[in-house]
Enzyme design. Structure first.
Site, short mmCIF file in Angstrom:
data_model
loop_
_atom_site.label_atom_id
_atom_site.label_comp_id
_atom_site.label_asym_id
_atom_site.label_seq_id
_atom_site.Cartn_x
_atom_site.Cartn_y
_atom_site.Cartn_z
N GLY A 86 3.15 -1.11 4.43
CA GLY A 86 3.05 0.44 4.21
C GLY A 86 4.25 1.03 3.58
N SER A 105 3.74 -1.99 10.27
CA SER A 105 5.22 -2.13 10.45
C SER A 105 5.88 -3.24 10.27
CB SER A 105 5.58 -1.40 11.76
OG SER A 105 5.13 -0.25 12.07
N ASN A 125 0.77 -1.08 0.03
CA ASN A 125 0.03 0.09 -0.10
C ASN A 125 0.95 1.26 0.04
OD1 ASN A 125 -1.61 2.19 0.36
ND2 ASN A 125 -2.36 1.31 2.29
N TRP A 126 1.12 2.03 -1.16
CA TRP A 126 1.93 2.96 -1.30
C TRP A 126 1.46 4.35 -0.63
CZ3 TRP A 126 4.04 3.05 -6.92
CH2 TRP A 126 4.62 2.03 -7.14
N LYS A 127 0.18 4.39 -0.30
CA LYS A 127 -0.46 5.52 0.33
C LYS A 127 -0.20 6.78 -0.78
CE LYS A 127 -0.14 3.24 4.78
NZ LYS A 127 -0.13 3.36 6.20
P1 13P Z 1 3.00 0.40 7.58
O1 13P Z 1 3.79 -0.73 7.11
O2 13P Z 1 4.01 1.66 7.18
O3 13P Z 1 3.14 0.52 9.13
O4 13P Z 1 1.83 0.72 7.25
C1 13P Z 1 0.70 -0.34 7.43
C2 13P Z 1 -0.33 -0.02 6.53
O5 13P Z 1 -1.31 0.95 6.80
C3 13P Z 1 -0.45 -0.86 5.40
O6 13P Z 1 -2.10 -0.42 4.77
#
Ligand code: 13P
Length: 253
Positions: free
Chosen positions: A234, A213, A9-11
């Protein structure tokens, strides 16, 4: 046995050049991805068509991070599930905690989104997870159970096997703090039980991912848990080497 799925999920990160670089690197090293692990990338909406072009002919799946709760019509700014299907998506993330907390989206919308995503022939990746306060109050299982049941309200047993659930404890997202294997397995087993009550034996076909994480250093231990079928990644999905190492952790885990 359920196949493992690792989804990035690249956000809201990146630009055209970044999309080319990251997907170029993933493609160049795709031989490192075990054939028994499904891998998906979820870039920002405006780069989906470009990503589809770059990934064509590869085994990488394409996912969107969000979708409209409405079908085609006068909904300015919204992108429908059938449009996502049209540009080559196979997956859609629904109900991410950032949409719950920052965009004030709620379960009734998620239920509509999941229904439309399934109707369009795509797989919803429905996210649930408790906050730190809820965990401290001993409400983690209750919260996750309620979120799951509300989101899948319109899912039929026939469609259930296409559903993917992601457990993402809010306190573990982007914080570097991962839930312990015991905490993860406890919630995943609870979610599996809820799915069994709701969908019968179809529940055993539904993938439940862990997100929060996940890194190359902790992925293997998490993916080896009995009810963990992969991860929603993420920050670590933005670095090709790290993401590929996480994908590799899906093998024989
Ligand atoms: P992180 O891996 O950066 O903690 O984010 C997790 C996430 O929200 C995936 O959708």
């Amino acid at each position: 046995m359920r196949q493992k799925l690792v989804a990035g999920n690249w956000k809201s990160n990146g630009n055209s050049q970044f999309v080319e670089q990251l997907l170029g690197a993933l493609k160049a090293h795709s031989d490192q991805v075990p054939s028994e692990v499904e891998v998906a990338v979820c870039p920002p909406l405006v780069y989906l068509a470009k990503a589809e072009e770059l990934l064509r002919g590869t085994a990488f799946l394409l996912g969107a991070q969000n979708v409209s709760a409405f079908e085609e019509g006068a909904y300015t700014g919204e992108v429908t599930a059938s449009m996502l299907k049209d540009v080559g998506c196979q997956l859609v993330i629904v109900g991410h905690t950032e949409r719950r907390s920052l965009m004030s989206e709620e379960e009734a919308q998620f239920a509509d989104k999941i229904r439309l995503v399934l109707q369009a022939g795509l797989q919803p990746v429905y996210c649930v997870g408790e906050t730190l306060e809820q965990r401290r109050r001993g409400e983690a299982l209750k919260v996750c159970r309620e979120q799951l049941l509300a989101g899948v309200a319109a899912v039929t047993p026939e469609d259930a096997s296409r559903l993917v659930v992601a457990y993402e404890p809010v306190w573990a997202i982007g914080t570097g703090e991962t839930a312990s294997p015991e905490q993860v397995q406890e919630v995943h087993a609870c979610l599996r039980q809820v799915l069994r009550e709701r969908f019968g034996e179809q529940a055993d076909l539904i993938k439940i991912l862990y997100g929060g994480s996940v890194k190359a250093a902790n992925a293997r231990e998490l993916f080896a848990l009995p009810d963990v079928d992969g991860g929603l990644i993420g920050g670590a999905s933005l670095v090709a080497e790290e993401f590929l190492a996480i994908c590799k952790a899906g093998i024989n885990a």
